[in-house]
Design a protein around this motif. Structure first.
Motif, short mmCIF file in Angstrom:
data_model
loop_
_atom_site.label_atom_id
_atom_site.label_comp_id
_atom_site.label_asym_id
_atom_site.label_seq_id
_atom_site.Cartn_x
_atom_site.Cartn_y
_atom_site.Cartn_z
N PHE A 130 0.88 -1.16 0.00
CA PHE A 130 0.00 0.00 0.00
C PHE A 130 0.91 1.22 0.00
CE2 PHE A 130 -2.81 -3.30 1.25
CZ PHE A 130 -4.12 -2.86 1.10
N LYS A 131 0.88 1.99 -1.08
CA LYS A 131 1.85 3.06 -1.27
C LYS A 131 1.46 4.31 -0.48
CE LYS A 131 4.24 0.92 -4.54
NZ LYS A 131 4.64 1.62 -5.75
N PRO A 132 2.45 4.94 0.21
CA PRO A 132 2.18 6.27 0.75
C PRO A 132 2.01 7.24 -0.41
CG PRO A 132 4.49 5.66 1.10
CD PRO A 132 3.80 4.46 0.51
N CYS A 133 1.28 8.33 -0.20
CA CYS A 133 0.87 9.17 -1.34
C CYS A 133 2.06 9.78 -2.08
CB CYS A 133 -0.12 10.23 -0.93
SG CYS A 133 0.58 11.65 -0.09
N GLY A 134 3.18 10.04 -1.38
CA GLY A 134 4.36 10.57 -2.06
C GLY A 134 4.22 12.04 -2.45
N LEU A 135 5.28 12.59 -3.01
CA LEU A 135 5.29 13.98 -3.44
C LEU A 135 4.25 14.19 -4.54
CD1 LEU A 135 6.84 16.59 -2.81
CD2 LEU A 135 8.39 16.02 -4.69
N PHE A 136 3.45 15.22 -4.40
CA PHE A 136 2.39 15.58 -5.35
C PHE A 136 1.28 14.53 -5.40
CE2 PHE A 136 6.39 17.20 -7.48
CZ PHE A 136 6.35 18.43 -6.83
N GLY A 137 1.27 13.59 -4.47
CA GLY A 137 0.17 12.63 -4.40
C GLY A 137 0.12 11.61 -5.53
N LYS A 138 1.24 11.39 -6.22
CA LYS A 138 1.22 10.49 -7.39
C LYS A 138 0.86 9.05 -7.02
CE LYS A 138 3.96 10.56 -10.86
NZ LYS A 138 5.15 10.51 -11.73
N GLU A 139 1.23 8.65 -5.82
CA GLU A 139 0.99 7.25 -5.42
C GLU A 139 -0.27 7.08 -4.58
OE1 GLU A 139 3.61 4.65 -6.23
OE2 GLU A 139 3.68 6.30 -7.64
N LEU A 140 -1.05 8.14 -4.42
CA LEU A 140 -2.21 8.09 -3.52
C LEU A 140 -3.13 6.91 -3.83
CD1 LEU A 140 -3.66 9.64 -1.22
CD2 LEU A 140 -4.96 10.82 -2.99
N HIS A 141 -3.43 6.12 -2.79
CA HIS A 141 -4.37 4.99 -2.84
C HIS A 141 -3.82 3.76 -3.59
CE1 HIS A 141 -7.72 8.29 -2.68
NE2 HIS A 141 -7.18 8.08 -1.50
N LYS A 142 -2.62 3.85 -4.15
CA LYS A 142 -2.14 2.74 -4.99
C LYS A 142 -1.76 1.50 -4.17
CE LYS A 142 -0.43 4.97 -9.20
NZ LYS A 142 0.76 5.19 -10.06
N VAL A 143 -2.05 0.36 -4.77
CA VAL A 143 -1.64 -0.94 -4.22
C VAL A 143 -0.94 -1.70 -5.33
CG1 VAL A 143 -2.40 -3.09 -3.14
CG2 VAL A 143 -3.66 -0.98 -2.70
N GLU A 144 0.24 -2.23 -5.03
CA GLU A 144 0.96 -3.06 -6.00
C GLU A 144 1.54 -4.26 -5.26
OE1 GLU A 144 3.94 -0.72 -7.93
OE2 GLU A 144 2.49 0.46 -9.09
N GLY A 145 1.59 -5.39 -5.94
CA GLY A 145 2.17 -6.56 -5.28
C GLY A 145 2.20 -7.77 -6.19
N TYR A 146 2.39 -8.92 -5.58
CA TYR A 146 2.55 -10.15 -6.35
C TYR A 146 2.25 -11.35 -5.47
CZ TYR A 146 6.96 -9.80 -3.79
OH TYR A 146 7.89 -9.64 -2.80
N ILE A 147 1.98 -12.45 -6.14
CA ILE A 147 1.82 -13.74 -5.47
C ILE A 147 3.03 -14.58 -5.83
CG2 ILE A 147 0.41 -15.84 -5.28
CD1 ILE A 147 -2.02 -14.12 -6.12
N GLN A 148 3.65 -15.19 -4.82
CA GLN A 148 4.81 -16.05 -5.08
C GLN A 148 4.58 -17.42 -4.44
OE1 GLN A 148 7.95 -13.82 -3.07
NE2 GLN A 148 7.68 -15.02 -1.20
N ASP A 149 5.27 -18.43 -4.99
CA ASP A 149 5.16 -19.76 -4.40
C ASP A 149 6.17 -19.91 -3.26
OD1 ASP A 149 7.64 -20.28 -5.55
OD2 ASP A 149 6.83 -21.50 -7.18
N LYS A 150 6.23 -21.10 -2.67
CA LYS A 150 7.10 -21.29 -1.49
C LYS A 150 8.57 -21.15 -1.84
CE LYS A 150 6.90 -26.33 -1.95
NZ LYS A 150 6.43 -27.58 -1.32
N ASN A 151 8.91 -21.26 -3.16
CA ASN A 151 10.30 -21.06 -3.60
C ASN A 151 10.56 -19.62 -4.04
OD1 ASN A 151 10.92 -23.88 -3.27
ND2 ASN A 151 9.76 -24.26 -5.15
N LYS A 152 9.62 -18.75 -3.75
CA LYS A 152 9.70 -17.30 -4.06
C LYS A 152 9.66 -16.98 -5.54
CE LYS A 152 11.96 -16.01 0.24
NZ LYS A 152 13.03 -15.25 0.90
N LYS A 153 9.13 -17.91 -6.32
CA LYS A 153 8.93 -17.62 -7.74
C LYS A 153 7.62 -16.84 -7.89
CE LYS A 153 8.00 -19.69 -12.24
NZ LYS A 153 7.59 -20.91 -12.97
N LYS A 154 7.70 -15.69 -8.59
CA LYS A 154 6.50 -14.88 -8.78
C LYS A 154 5.56 -15.55 -9.78
CE LYS A 154 8.47 -10.38 -7.57
NZ LYS A 154 8.80 -9.02 -8.00
N LEU A 155 4.30 -15.70 -9.34
CA LEU A 155 3.30 -16.39 -10.15
C LEU A 155 2.27 -15.44 -10.77
CD1 LEU A 155 2.47 -19.25 -7.60
CD2 LEU A 155 4.14 -19.33 -9.46
#
Length: 468
Positions: free
Chosen positions: A258-283
């Motif tokens: 969950f991104k903090p809004c940052g300078l000028f609010g560019k990141e406001l409300h943004k969520v970014e991420g990923y799902i990985q398996d037990k070996n840390k491979k991004k799926l």
């Protein structure tokens, strides 16, 4: 009492009368139907109310500073806030708002593959905080022993929560699917920090979702919530921090930033991420906004798009003149302008979209349609509810009906009743006994937790405390 908790609490004696802002005729609407009236039904499904009995009043006549400047030199624990800054819900009811998008749990339960299940669970975890958007009112602190129950046959779940500790404040909850498809439970004890201009609520406590058909359990903790400009300026909210959802059977993990809004609010409300398996491979990659929607797609397609985007960005110089100036640190945290809606990457699939709020939401504390129904007290309901249920709290009911003087007086009375009960226990050297939850360890993480002991829905309320 600890100062961080009290900063949000109620009214100092010197400021108790900073209430009676409006006087609404409440004789017509007390949240209860006429005697003998049945709840309206349509095709066998119970209908819920679509508005509150009275509109909220403007808080523009109040500032936290007008309260604090009279309290300079006092301990923070002596400073309490006027009821004008509350919303007519208990924190226990606010926790119940996690269930607004419960269809995502049902969807997860029906998915045959663990990757698809994690996608729906991740969407549910994000949706659980969506109702906080523009909700700058503070819920009422639950009294020790207070409870809240909600059964929604149309949504396929029932829910019970209890305030199990007052110092520190801890709320425990338990929900189950009406078709035996899931269990959802946890304990929340937000750690409040006052930073001068903002108040930060770090939501400590583990949330657990069990998908019974798949013998799977997922655990996570919510992001941090921050309310800006509590002293002066327009209040606004952001959520930030990393949420890690773990599937304890497969070892899969979803990491959401969950991104903090940052300078000028560019990141406001943004969520970014990923799902990985037990070996840390991004799926699978996930992106969106917790106020709007969540999308996901294959990691290769995501990286390809991002690479192209970076190339384009490097060719395009941002004009600083077009951006709002950074606010003076001593005045207010400028409210970031909402950026354009989520840019959907080709090939993405929609994981979740927020429900549209009712048209009169701004006059109802920015409640969602689901939230509007939470404090509804239908005819005859008081006969089957536990006597500790939030719906029976006279201060919240008074505020909902627009009677601020009554709400303030009742709040003070209830808090004094609670203090006297605590003094009585101290004299008798008696320990407080919780009713529906017991202290224990989370079965999947081993961390301290409060676990449901069962029996609430058998409705033997003979031993419930008299808290109202």
């Amino acid at each position: 009492m600890n100062g961080e908790e009290e900063f949000f609490d109620a009214v100092t004696e010197a400021n108790q009368r900073v209430t009676g802002v409006i006087h609404v005729d409440t004789s017509k609407s007390n949240g209860i139907g006429k005697v003998g009236e049945r709840p309206p039904q349509e095709n066998g499904i119970q209908k819920h109310r679509t508005s509150l009995p009275a509109p909220m009043f403007t808080r523009s006549d109040f500032s936290v500073w007008s309260i604090l400047k009279k309290c300079i030199g006092l301990e923070l624990s002596k400073i309490t806030m006027p009821i004008a800054f509350n919303e007519p819900l208990s924190f226990l009811q606010r926790i119940t708002e996690y269930m607004e998008h419960v269809y995502l749990i049902h969807k997860a339960s029906c998915q045959p593959q663990p990757l698809e299940r994690m996608q729906s669970v991740a969407a549910f975890a994000v949706s659980a905080v969506a109702s906080q958007w523009e909700r700058t009112g503070k819920p009422f602190n639950p009294l020790l022993g207070e409870t809240y129950e909600l059964t929604r046959e149309d949504l396929g779940f029932r829910f019970i929560s209890e305030q199990v500790s007052h110092h520190p404040p801890i709320s425990a909850f338990y929900s189950e699917g009406l078709h035996q498809d899931f269990l959802f439970h946890g304990s929340i004890y937000p750690k409040l920090k006052f930073w001068g201009k903002s108040v930060e609520a770090e939501p400590r406590g583990t949330i657990t979702l069990e998908l019974l058909k798949h013998n799977e359990a997922y655990t996570w903790t919510n992001p941090t919530c921050c309310v800006h400009n509590v002293i002066i300026g327009k209040l606004w909210i952001e959520q930030y921090g990393t949420v890690e959802i773990v599937n304890h059977r497969t070892g899969d993990k979803c990491v959401l930033h969950f991104k903090p809004c940052g300078l000028f609010g560019k990141e406001l409300h943004k969520v970014e991420g990923y799902i990985q398996d037990k070996n840390k491979k991004k799926l699978f990659m996930i992106y969106g906004k917790w106020t709007e929607c969540l999308w996901g797609l294959d990691p290769a397609a995501y990286e390809s798009f991002k690479k192209q985007e970076r190339r384009t960005d490097s060719l395009r110089k941002t004009k600083l003149d077009d951006c709002p100036e950074k606010a003076d640190g001593d005045v207010v945290d400028a409210v970031p302008e909402a950026q354009e809606t989520v840019q959907v990457i080709p090939g993405s699939k929609l994981l979740w979209r927020v429900n549209t709020r009712p048209p009169n939401s701004a006059q109802m504390y920015n409640f969602t349609s689901f939230t509007v129904s939470l404090n509804e007290l239908e005819t005859g309901m008081e006969k089957i509810l536990a006597p500790t249920d939030c719906r029976l709290r006279p201060d919240i009911r008074g505020m909902e009906n627009g009677n601020m003087d009554l709400a303030s007086q009742e709040k003070e009375r209830l808090e004094e009743k609670q203090r006297e009960a605590r003094r009585e226990r101290a004299r008798e050297e008696a320990e407080w006994q919780t009713r529906w939850f017991h202290r224990g360890s989370n079965p999947y993480t081993g961390t301290p937790d409060w676990l449901y002991v069962g029996g609430y829905f058998e409705r033997d309320f003979s031993g419930c405390p008299d808290i109202y």
